[in-house]
Design a protein around this motif. Structure first.
Motif, PDB file in Angstrom:
ATOM      1  N   ALA A 417       0.834  -1.203   0.000  1.00  0.00           N
ATOM      2  CA  ALA A 417       0.000   0.000   0.000  1.00  0.00           C
ATOM      3  C   ALA A 417       0.869   1.254   0.000  1.00  0.00           C
ATOM      4  O   ALA A 417       0.583   2.228  -0.716  1.00  0.00           O
ATOM      5  CB  ALA A 417      -0.920  -0.012   1.218  1.00  0.00           C
ATOM      6  N   GLU A 418       1.939   1.237   0.805  1.00  0.00           N
ATOM      7  CA  GLU A 418       2.839   2.388   0.833  1.00  0.00           C
ATOM      8  C   GLU A 418       3.535   2.576  -0.516  1.00  0.00           C
ATOM      9  O   GLU A 418       3.749   3.706  -0.959  1.00  0.00           O
ATOM     10  CB  GLU A 418       3.872   2.207   1.944  1.00  0.00           C
ATOM     11  CG  GLU A 418       3.289   2.309   3.339  1.00  0.00           C
ATOM     12  CD  GLU A 418       4.335   2.093   4.412  1.00  0.00           C
ATOM     13  OE1 GLU A 418       5.453   1.658   4.065  1.00  0.00           O
ATOM     14  OE2 GLU A 418       4.033   2.355   5.586  1.00  0.00           O
ATOM     15  N   SER A 419       3.871   1.467  -1.142  1.00  0.00           N
ATOM     16  CA  SER A 419       4.509   1.565  -2.451  1.00  0.00           C
ATOM     17  C   SER A 419       3.560   2.189  -3.475  1.00  0.00           C
ATOM     18  O   SER A 419       3.956   3.048  -4.267  1.00  0.00           O
ATOM     19  CB  SER A 419       4.949   0.171  -2.917  1.00  0.00           C
ATOM     20  OG  SER A 419       5.505   0.221  -4.215  1.00  0.00           O
ATOM     21  N   ARG A 420       2.296   1.746  -3.417  1.00  0.00           N
ATOM     22  CA  ARG A 420       1.317   2.326  -4.342  1.00  0.00           C
ATOM     23  C   ARG A 420       1.137   3.824  -4.070  1.00  0.00           C
ATOM     24  O   ARG A 420       0.996   4.624  -4.991  1.00  0.00           O
ATOM     25  CB  ARG A 420      -0.022   1.592  -4.201  1.00  0.00           C
ATOM     26  CG  ARG A 420      -0.011   0.177  -4.734  1.00  0.00           C
ATOM     27  CD  ARG A 420      -1.427  -0.370  -4.833  1.00  0.00           C
ATOM     28  NE  ARG A 420      -2.046  -0.486  -3.524  1.00  0.00           N
ATOM     29  CZ  ARG A 420      -2.018  -1.577  -2.779  1.00  0.00           C
ATOM     30  NH1 ARG A 420      -1.363  -2.655  -3.217  1.00  0.00           N
ATOM     31  NH2 ARG A 420      -2.626  -1.636  -1.609  1.00  0.00           N
ATOM     32  N   LEU A 421       1.138   4.175  -2.771  1.00  0.00           N
ATOM     33  CA  LEU A 421       0.969   5.579  -2.423  1.00  0.00           C
ATOM     34  C   LEU A 421       2.147   6.419  -2.907  1.00  0.00           C
ATOM     35  O   LEU A 421       1.967   7.527  -3.422  1.00  0.00           O
ATOM     36  CB  LEU A 421       0.821   5.711  -0.898  1.00  0.00           C
ATOM     37  CG  LEU A 421       0.548   7.121  -0.368  1.00  0.00           C
ATOM     38  CD1 LEU A 421      -0.724   7.686  -0.985  1.00  0.00           C
ATOM     39  CD2 LEU A 421       0.455   7.106   1.149  1.00  0.00           C
ATOM     40  N   ARG A 422       3.355   5.879  -2.762  1.00  0.00           N
ATOM     41  CA  ARG A 422       4.534   6.616  -3.252  1.00  0.00           C
ATOM     42  C   ARG A 422       4.468   6.818  -4.761  1.00  0.00           C
ATOM     43  O   ARG A 422       4.788   7.891  -5.280  1.00  0.00           O
ATOM     44  CB  ARG A 422       5.813   5.860  -2.872  1.00  0.00           C
ATOM     45  CG  ARG A 422       6.225   6.032  -1.426  1.00  0.00           C
ATOM     46  CD  ARG A 422       7.650   5.547  -1.218  1.00  0.00           C
ATOM     47  NE  ARG A 422       7.788   4.141  -1.520  1.00  0.00           N
ATOM     48  CZ  ARG A 422       7.601   3.164  -0.639  1.00  0.00           C
ATOM     49  NH1 ARG A 422       7.251   3.466   0.602  1.00  0.00           N
ATOM     50  NH2 ARG A 422       7.760   1.900  -0.986  1.00  0.00           N
TER      51      ARG A 422
END
Length: 758
Positions: A417-422
């Motif tokens: 999820a953090e990767s997608r957000l970045r």
């Protein structure tokens, strides 16, 4: 003299016990006299001990807590059946065919003294904290209480014996082959041996030719106890019995120590696993997460080889494997023919394979792999632990691994999820000039926001010209004066404004209210720092206007609530006239009374009117139509006639005229009538009358508790068996639609009273 068949006397709190043929077991319920018994067994440490009769204490109480233990000839921990039977056999062997005086004399002999000293010495055994300490203390008992010269405890491990304790510094001796002489015979047969001369015993094969006699007792599956003497016939049956009792105490205490140790080890392992799972949360990439996973399973769960495979494009691909694994210890396998790993991933179920050579679906990469534990990791892939010996895993291994993999799956989802957000933030930065949403590039210093640039969408959405806002502090212009309803939950006044988070290199995504030239509107705010994690104080704020969407959501929510209310009204109010119609049709069929058809018809007409009204309500959103002056009593009698009121009585005290929608008023009254019958019984008396500024409806039933009067109008609130809890909610909604207040109080007869006032 005792009878030919000896009697063992037990108390009423005693478990069933089988002492074999030729022995009678009696209890107080048999009206037997304990003084006539050959032996007495009691479970209460405070029980009265009969004079002259050997008594055994069989109890849960620890020996150290028993007052005056000398009153008892033996102590056995409750639940140790074999120990109890050994003690009883000892007593019977010593007392059979003796009179009471002879028994009393025997209890003073040396053999009884040794038995009692052994019993007292068991408190020393129970105090042992480790198995090694237990054996050392037991050796001390054999030397000082049993008066044996050369004793040893042999522990069986694999195919050999090892001396674990000895009174002549022989501890640690071994390995001794399992088939060796009397030692091996005792362990194999689980029998006790009393050997007067080892030279005459077919199985004896002494290490020292000086050894002549021996006592050999099996320690269950754990090993053997032996006492050895250089003299012929050094031991007798008493020595054998005492040795068996000692071994039973040692075996039971060892089980207790090992259970406690296993419990401590399990608790410590779970605590370490919890700390390891906490460390997983610090991983910032999937590669780091999987590497830490195999390190934790190898270190804490002590698996030989740990492996994580992730699913990519229809294949299970190696992502991490133990550092001690062979270089080619894992390979890429297809999901449609990937053996146990694929099966576990597709089924989502854990699998324990004791030996891959016996599993039809197994495709081991290495022939040396034998036992395999496979656990799915959510939708990511599979974890597998492998050993080089069969049957290495159990259910506890599976449970602990499942617990850890649950943490891995959650952490992996967070990382993804953090990767997608970045990626989303990077995309927003790159598209700043062309993004369709309002965007601001700005710097933060000293708690103030200075605008560097805005895009055209910002000027359109907020109504502010770029020349007016560039170089200014934007917050004073766009943040409403009232507190933000959803501030960032961080300490510090400045941090309550999401745009300022870029000062610490933090991101933000959430709903905010911002002021525009046209007024306050709702936005989704994305705050993206130029350098995440660094305190550079520069970034972007992107505002997506969701005012219209929020308005539609609110309208849709209200419509759904109204729709649900309509559905509940329909299901509630249609049921009563339908029941009336069905009942009258049944009576007409049974009695031939055609007047019943008229009643059924009126009920069906009421249903039709209700349906028409509800359809009209659904279209217009109104609960009442035009109001007019109506006779309350007449409407009440009309509602009463179309309601299933059983043997209830309606009383209209006076002529009252109210300003109301007649159909909705009838519906309100019908719900109150039905509520009275349901809660006060079929013969309830219901009264309708006027009050200052309105009217009332009361019954002579049990009434409504004051604590519940604020709840009865809640939708779904009911105490009846048949109601669905919407009757009084409908009453309140109809009253509110007329502009009436509705309150609940007590009636003159103590029942429920509903008052309605304009």
């Amino acid at each position: 003299m005792h009878a030919t068949e000896p009697t063992v006397f037990v108390d009423d709190d005693f478990d069933d016990i089988d002492l074999g043929d030729g022995i009678t077991v009696a209890s107080t319920s048999d009206e037997s006299d304990p003084s006539d018994a050959a032996c007495v067994v009691v479970t209460d440490p405070d029980a009265t001990v009969p004079d002259g009769v050997p008594t055994i204490l069989y109890t849960d109480a620890p020996p150290a807590t028993v007052e005056r233990p000398e009153r008892f000839d033996a102590y056995v921990d409750r639940g140790d059946r074999s120990g109890l039977e050994s003690q009883v056999r000892w007593v019977l062997a010593s007392t059979t065919d003796r009179d009471a005086e002879a028994v009393a004399t025997a209890r003073n002999d040396a053999e009884w003294d040794r038995l009692k000293r052994l019993y007292e010495g068991t408190t020393d055994l129970i105090a042992a904290e480790t198995v090694e300490e237990l054996y050392e203390r037991a050796i001390g008992l054999t030397e000082h209480i049993l008066e044996f010269d050369n004793t040893s405890f042999f522990v069986h491990d694999g195919d050999s014996f090892y001396v674990t304790a000895n009174n002549d510094d022989m501890a640690g001796t071994g390995p001794i082959p399992s088939d060796t002489g009397l030692l091996g015979e005792t362990h194999r047969t689980k029998r006790s041996f009393l050997v007067d001369d080892v030279r005459d015993h077919p199985a004896a094969d002494p290490d020292d030719p000086a050894y002549r006699s021996a006592v050999s007792v099996a320690l269950g599956d754990d090993g053997v106890f032996q006492a050895i003497s250089n003299e012929v016939g050094a031991y007798d049956e008493t020595d054998l019995t005492l040795a068996e009792l000692l071994v039973s105490y040692v075996s039971e205490t060892r089980s207790r120590i090992e259970s406690e140790a296993a419990l401590r080890q399990s608790r410590e392992q779970i605590e370490r696993l919890h700390r390891g799972a906490t460390e997983l949360a610090a991983a910032t990439s999937l590669d780091e997460l999987f590497e830490r996973t195999v390190e934790i399973t190898d270190d804490i769960l002590e698996f030989d080889i740990s492996y994580v495979g992730v699913v990519e494009d229809g294949y299970i691909v190696p992502a991490a494997i133990s550092s001690d694994a062979p270089a080619d210890g894992a390979e890429r396998v297809p999901l449609d023919d990937g053996g146990i790993a694929a099966e576990v991933y597709l089924s989502g179920s854990t699998d324990i394979t004791d030996d891959v050579r016996d599993h039809p679906e197994a495709r081991p990469v290495k022939r040396m792999y034998r036992a395999v534990l496979s656990v799915p990791i959510g939708d990511l892939g599979v974890f597998q632990a492998t050993t080089f010996t069969p049957g290495a895993f159990d259910e506890r291994d599976a449970e602990l691994t499942e617990l850890l993999m649950a943490h891995v799956a959650v952490t992996a989802e967070r990382i993804r999820a953090e990767s997608r957000l970045r990626e989303e933030r990077d995309r927003s930065t790159a598209l700043f000039e062309h993004v369709s949403d309002a965007a601001v590039a700005y710097d933060v210093a000293g708690g103030a926001l200075t605008v560097r640039d805005v895009n055209r969408a910002f000027q359109s959405a907020f109504g502010y010209d770029a020349d007016d806002v560039v170089g200014s502090d934007l917050l004073g212009r766009i943040v409403p004066p009232e507190p933000d309803p959803d501030p960032v939950p961080e300490p510090g006044a400045d941090e309550t404004i999401p745009e300022l988070l870029v000062a610490a290199g933090e991101s933000y995504r959430g709903e905010v209210r911002r002021r525009t030239e046209a007024g306050v509107r709702e936005f989704i705010l994305n705050v993206v720092p130029l350098s995440p994690g660094e305190e550079r104080g520069s970034g972007y704020a992107i505002y997506t206007d969701i005012t219209e969407r929020k308005t539609r959501e609110s309208e849709l929510k209200r419509q759904n609530e109204r729709l649900e209310e309509f559905a509940n009204i329909v299901s509630h109010d249609l049921r009563n006239p339908l029941s009336v119609a069905r009942g009258n049709l049944d009576l007409a069929r049974e009695t031939g009374d055609e007047s019943r058809f008229d009643t059924a018809k009126r009920a069906l007409e009421q249903m039709e009117e209700l349906i028409d009204d509800l359809l009209s309500l659904a279209r217009r959103g109104q609960l009442v139509d035009e109001t007019e002056r109506v006779d309350l009593g007449a409407v009440a009698r009309q509602a009463w006639a179309t309601t299933d009121t059983a043997d209830a009585e309606l009383v209209t005290c006076q002529s009252v005229v109210v300003d109301a929608d007649e159909d909705r008023l009838a519906e309100l009254l019908a719900n109150l009538f039905r509520n009275a019958v349901e809660h006060a019984g079929p013969d309830v008396r219901v009264e309708v009358g006027g009050v200052d500024g309105g009217f009332y409806v009361e019954d002579d039933g049990p009434g409504i508790d004051p604590e519940r009067r604020d709840e009865v109008f809640e939708p779904g609130e009911t105490t009846g068996d048949d109601g669905i809890g919407y009757g009084l909610a409908i009453v309140e909604s109809i009253a509110e639609a007329h502009g009436w207040s509705a309150i609940v109080t007590s009636g003159t007869a103590g029942g429920a009273r509903f008052e309605f006032r304009a």
